[in-house]
Design a protein around this motif. Structure first.
Motif, PDB file in Angstrom:
ATOM      1  N   VAL A 127      -4.974  20.624 -13.065  1.00  0.00           N
ATOM      2  CA  VAL A 127      -5.167  19.774 -11.881  1.00  0.00           C
ATOM      3  C   VAL A 127      -6.517  19.074 -12.029  1.00  0.00           C
ATOM      4  CG1 VAL A 127      -5.436  19.743  -9.361  1.00  0.00           C
ATOM      5  CG2 VAL A 127      -3.840  21.367 -10.412  1.00  0.00           C
ATOM      6  N   ALA A 128      -6.517  17.748 -11.879  1.00  0.00           N
ATOM      7  CA  ALA A 128      -7.791  17.013 -11.828  1.00  0.00           C
ATOM      8  C   ALA A 128      -8.295  17.096 -10.393  1.00  0.00           C
ATOM      9  CB  ALA A 128      -7.585  15.555 -12.233  1.00  0.00           C
ATOM     10  N   ALA A 129      -9.524  17.578 -10.216  1.00  0.00           N
ATOM     11  CA  ALA A 129     -10.073  17.711  -8.852  1.00  0.00           C
ATOM     12  C   ALA A 129     -11.586  17.786  -8.943  1.00  0.00           C
ATOM     13  CB  ALA A 129      -9.540  18.976  -8.176  1.00  0.00           C
ATOM     14  N   PHE A 130     -12.232  17.494  -7.845  1.00  0.00           N
ATOM     15  CA  PHE A 130     -13.693  17.561  -7.730  1.00  0.00           C
ATOM     16  C   PHE A 130     -14.409  16.580  -8.665  1.00  0.00           C
ATOM     17  CE2 PHE A 130     -12.296  22.043  -6.785  1.00  0.00           C
ATOM     18  CZ  PHE A 130     -12.448  21.945  -5.409  1.00  0.00           C
ATOM     19  N   ASN A 131     -13.704  15.501  -9.041  1.00  0.00           N
ATOM     20  CA  ASN A 131     -14.322  14.510  -9.941  1.00  0.00           C
ATOM     21  C   ASN A 131     -15.375  13.662  -9.250  1.00  0.00           C
ATOM     22  OD1 ASN A 131     -11.300  14.916 -10.616  1.00  0.00           O
ATOM     23  ND2 ASN A 131     -12.131  14.191 -12.539  1.00  0.00           N
ATOM     24  N   VAL A 132     -15.273  13.553  -7.912  1.00  0.00           N
ATOM     25  CA  VAL A 132     -16.030  12.491  -7.224  1.00  0.00           C
ATOM     26  C   VAL A 132     -17.130  13.013  -6.302  1.00  0.00           C
ATOM     27  CG1 VAL A 132     -14.197  10.765  -7.394  1.00  0.00           C
ATOM     28  CG2 VAL A 132     -14.206  12.345  -5.460  1.00  0.00           C
ATOM     29  N   ILE A 133     -17.503  14.291  -6.449  1.00  0.00           N
ATOM     30  CA  ILE A 133     -18.612  14.805  -5.626  1.00  0.00           C
ATOM     31  C   ILE A 133     -19.803  15.059  -6.539  1.00  0.00           C
ATOM     32  CG2 ILE A 133     -19.402  16.605  -4.043  1.00  0.00           C
ATOM     33  CD1 ILE A 133     -16.439  17.177  -3.464  1.00  0.00           C
ATOM     34  N   ALA A 134     -20.930  14.446  -6.206  1.00  0.00           N
ATOM     35  CA  ALA A 134     -22.130  14.588  -7.034  1.00  0.00           C
ATOM     36  C   ALA A 134     -22.652  16.027  -6.983  1.00  0.00           C
ATOM     37  CB  ALA A 134     -23.207  13.627  -6.547  1.00  0.00           C
ATOM     38  N   ALA A 135     -23.125  16.505  -8.129  1.00  0.00           N
ATOM     39  CA  ALA A 135     -23.635  17.877  -8.208  1.00  0.00           C
ATOM     40  C   ALA A 135     -24.745  18.129  -7.188  1.00  0.00           C
ATOM     41  CB  ALA A 135     -24.150  18.138  -9.626  1.00  0.00           C
ATOM     42  N   ASN A 136     -25.592  17.149  -6.975  1.00  0.00           N
ATOM     43  CA  ASN A 136     -26.691  17.333  -6.007  1.00  0.00           C
ATOM     44  C   ASN A 136     -26.171  17.642  -4.609  1.00  0.00           C
ATOM     45  OD1 ASN A 136     -28.705  16.936  -7.816  1.00  0.00           O
ATOM     46  ND2 ASN A 136     -28.913  14.734  -7.407  1.00  0.00           N
ATOM     47  N   ARG A 137     -25.028  17.084  -4.287  1.00  0.00           N
ATOM     48  CA  ARG A 137     -24.447  17.334  -2.954  1.00  0.00           C
ATOM     49  C   ARG A 137     -23.891  18.766  -2.880  1.00  0.00           C
ATOM     50  NH1 ARG A 137     -27.147  14.344  -1.716  1.00  0.00           N
ATOM     51  NH2 ARG A 137     -27.584  15.951  -0.211  1.00  0.00           N
ATOM     52  N   TRP A 138     -23.263  19.216  -3.971  1.00  0.00           N
ATOM     53  CA  TRP A 138     -22.792  20.609  -4.005  1.00  0.00           C
ATOM     54  C   TRP A 138     -23.974  21.554  -3.807  1.00  0.00           C
ATOM     55  CZ3 TRP A 138     -17.933  22.444  -3.972  1.00  0.00           C
ATOM     56  CH2 TRP A 138     -16.883  21.660  -4.477  1.00  0.00           C
ATOM     57  N   LYS A 139     -25.098  21.201  -4.446  1.00  0.00           N
ATOM     58  CA  LYS A 139     -26.255  22.116  -4.426  1.00  0.00           C
ATOM     59  C   LYS A 139     -27.014  22.089  -3.108  1.00  0.00           C
ATOM     60  CE  LYS A 139     -27.222  22.283  -9.370  1.00  0.00           C
ATOM     61  NZ  LYS A 139     -28.205  22.048 -10.438  1.00  0.00           N
ATOM     62  N   ALA A 140     -26.843  21.030  -2.321  1.00  0.00           N
ATOM     63  CA  ALA A 140     -27.564  20.930  -1.046  1.00  0.00           C
ATOM     64  C   ALA A 140     -26.817  21.771  -0.013  1.00  0.00           C
ATOM     65  CB  ALA A 140     -27.670  19.469  -0.615  1.00  0.00           C
ATOM     66  N   ILE A 141     -26.917  23.093  -0.151  1.00  0.00           N
ATOM     67  CA  ILE A 141     -26.024  23.970   0.622  1.00  0.00           C
ATOM     68  C   ILE A 141     -26.350  24.019   2.118  1.00  0.00           C
ATOM     69  CG2 ILE A 141     -25.203  25.420  -1.263  1.00  0.00           C
ATOM     70  CD1 ILE A 141     -27.298  27.462  -0.583  1.00  0.00           C
ATOM     71  N   ASP A 142     -27.459  23.418   2.518  1.00  0.00           N
ATOM     72  CA  ASP A 142     -27.738  23.340   3.961  1.00  0.00           C
ATOM     73  C   ASP A 142     -26.949  22.207   4.610  1.00  0.00           C
ATOM     74  OD1 ASP A 142     -29.548  25.440   3.828  1.00  0.00           O
ATOM     75  OD2 ASP A 142     -31.156  24.100   3.173  1.00  0.00           O
ATOM     76  N   GLU A 143     -26.377  21.330   3.790  1.00  0.00           N
ATOM     77  CA  GLU A 143     -25.642  20.174   4.336  1.00  0.00           C
ATOM     78  C   GLU A 143     -24.142  20.331   4.117  1.00  0.00           C
ATOM     79  OE1 GLU A 143     -27.314  16.741   2.386  1.00  0.00           O
ATOM     80  OE2 GLU A 143     -29.330  17.547   2.686  1.00  0.00           O
ATOM     81  N   GLU A 144     -23.374  19.841   5.098  1.00  0.00           N
ATOM     82  CA  GLU A 144     -21.926  19.882   4.946  1.00  0.00           C
ATOM     83  C   GLU A 144     -21.492  18.856   3.891  1.00  0.00           C
ATOM     84  OE1 GLU A 144     -19.005  20.868   8.346  1.00  0.00           O
ATOM     85  OE2 GLU A 144     -18.859  18.697   8.086  1.00  0.00           O
ATOM     86  N   LEU A 145     -20.445  19.192   3.155  1.00  0.00           N
ATOM     87  CA  LEU A 145     -19.905  18.268   2.146  1.00  0.00           C
ATOM     88  C   LEU A 145     -18.835  17.408   2.808  1.00  0.00           C
ATOM     89  CD1 LEU A 145     -19.339  20.396  -1.083  1.00  0.00           C
ATOM     90  CD2 LEU A 145     -20.826  18.415  -0.840  1.00  0.00           C
ATOM     91  N   ASP A 146     -19.238  16.281   3.355  1.00  0.00           N
ATOM     92  CA  ASP A 146     -18.317  15.465   4.145  1.00  0.00           C
ATOM     93  C   ASP A 146     -17.624  14.425   3.238  1.00  0.00           C
ATOM     94  OD1 ASP A 146     -17.056  14.322   6.265  1.00  0.00           O
ATOM     95  OD2 ASP A 146     -18.780  13.142   6.914  1.00  0.00           O
ATOM     96  N   TYR A 147     -16.744  14.918   2.352  1.00  0.00           N
ATOM     97  CA  TYR A 147     -16.149  14.023   1.353  1.00  0.00           C
ATOM     98  C   TYR A 147     -14.648  14.248   1.197  1.00  0.00           C
ATOM     99  CZ  TYR A 147     -20.926  13.204  -0.193  1.00  0.00           C
ATOM    100  OH  TYR A 147     -22.246  12.871  -0.238  1.00  0.00           O
ATOM    101  N   ALA A 148     -14.004  13.213   0.668  1.00  0.00           N
ATOM    102  CA  ALA A 148     -12.601  13.321   0.274  1.00  0.00           C
ATOM    103  C   ALA A 148     -12.530  13.826  -1.168  1.00  0.00           C
ATOM    104  CB  ALA A 148     -11.937  11.956   0.371  1.00  0.00           C
ATOM    105  N   VAL A 149     -11.510  14.626  -1.444  1.00  0.00           N
ATOM    106  CA  VAL A 149     -11.284  15.118  -2.807  1.00  0.00           C
ATOM    107  C   VAL A 149      -9.860  14.777  -3.229  1.00  0.00           C
ATOM    108  CG1 VAL A 149     -11.351  17.115  -4.342  1.00  0.00           C
ATOM    109  CG2 VAL A 149     -12.829  17.058  -2.333  1.00  0.00           C
ATOM    110  N   PRO A 150      -9.661  13.651  -3.912  1.00  0.00           N
ATOM    111  CA  PRO A 150      -8.321  13.360  -4.436  1.00  0.00           C
ATOM    112  C   PRO A 150      -8.007  14.269  -5.605  1.00  0.00           C
ATOM    113  CG  PRO A 150      -9.890  11.643  -5.098  1.00  0.00           C
ATOM    114  CD  PRO A 150     -10.655  12.626  -4.257  1.00  0.00           C
TER     115      PRO A 150
END
Ligand SMILES: NC(=O)c1ccc[n+]([C@@H]2O[C@H](COP(=O)([O-])OP(=O)(O)OC[C@H]3O[C@@H](n4cnc5c(N)ncnc54)[C@H](OP(=O)(O)O)[C@@H]3O)[C@@H](O)[C@H]2O)c1
Length: 215
Positions: A132-155
């Motif tokens: 399955v291709a997934a999580f291609n479009v979320i920047a690593a810095n956003r994953w690591k900013a764990i105090d912030e919600e990840l408000d993104y679409a994941v096709p």
């Protein structure tokens, strides 16, 4: 879920490990065991330091494969073939490819293999796996900013309906993320090429870590 991350010491691997280990059992793999232990220790400190639960350990890439019901290939495209050929036991497993083959010229360009996309190449290399291709479009810095919600679409794209359901369920466990079925694996090229677009938008508009939403 039990999740093994191959190349887990990299940017995307660490970022995903920091988020997913709060709800799932995660093993962060590396070619170098001490590097894996150091990276997982650092991620654990970040997560547990905020009073959040964390189920994370470091191991070899092969042990990450052995451990995971879901295996994430968090490695650069240029090392994909060599890494996959060095691993065994991926048959029957759900294999997530977040891999975006691209080149940086004057701007970023999508540079897929002759199969059409990295995800289709992974499926060719691993015919017995549920890719399955997934999580291609979320920047690593956003994953690591764990105090912030990840408000993104994941096709996500794949040919195995059951595997896609599991990945959509995994996405639902991460607050803020919304998964979308984007079609069969043949459509993965369209998802993979979003990232060079996002990087060009970031560059030409002086933005950082640009992501997508479907509305
Ligand atoms: N970075 C992002 O924001 C982002 C976002 C979405 C998708 N992606 C995709 O996710 C994948 C990983 O990206 P990344 O930025 O995390 O990559 P990275 O940090 O450059 O590398 C990830 C890991 O790959 C392993 N690696 C390096 N050279 C290798 C080799 N010769 N053979 C085998 N493994 C090797 C390393 O682990 P060890 O040295 O510990 O083995 C490294 O920590 C890429 O395909 C990328 O397109 C990245």
């Amino acid at each position: 879920m039990k999740i093994g991350i191959v190349g887990g010491t990299g940017d995307i691997g660490e970022g995903m490990a920091m988020r997913l280990s709060q709800m799932h059992e995660v093993r962060l793999g590396s070619r170098d065991l001490s590097k894996a232990h150091e990276a997982s220790q650092e991620c654990r400190l970040q997560v547990e330091g905020r009073g959040l639960p964390c189920s994370l350990g470091g191991c070899s890439n092969q042990e990450a494969v052995n451990f995971g019901d879901v295996v994430v290939l968090a490695i650069p495209f240029r090392h994909l073939v060599g890494t996959v050929e060095s691993l065994s036991g991926l048959e029957g497993k759900i294999v997530i490819s977040p891999i975006n083959p691209m080149e940086k010229r004057e701007f970023f360009v999508y540079a897929p293999p002759e199969e059409g996309s990295a995800a289709v190449l992974v499926q060719r290399l691993l015919p017995g796996s549920r890719v399955v291709a997934a999580f291609n479009v979320i920047a690593a810095n956003r994953w690591k900013a764990i105090d912030e919600e990840l408000d993104y679409a994941v096709p996500i794209c794949g040919d195995d309906a059951g595997a896609k359901q599991v990945v959509l369920e995994l996405i639902r466990t991460v607050p803020g993320l919304k998964g979308y079925d984007a079609g069969p694996l043949a459509t993965a090229c369209m998802v993979e090429c979003i990232t060079p677009l996002l990087l060009n938008v970031a560059r030409y508009n002086r933005m950082h870590d640009v992501g997508i939403q479907f509305r």
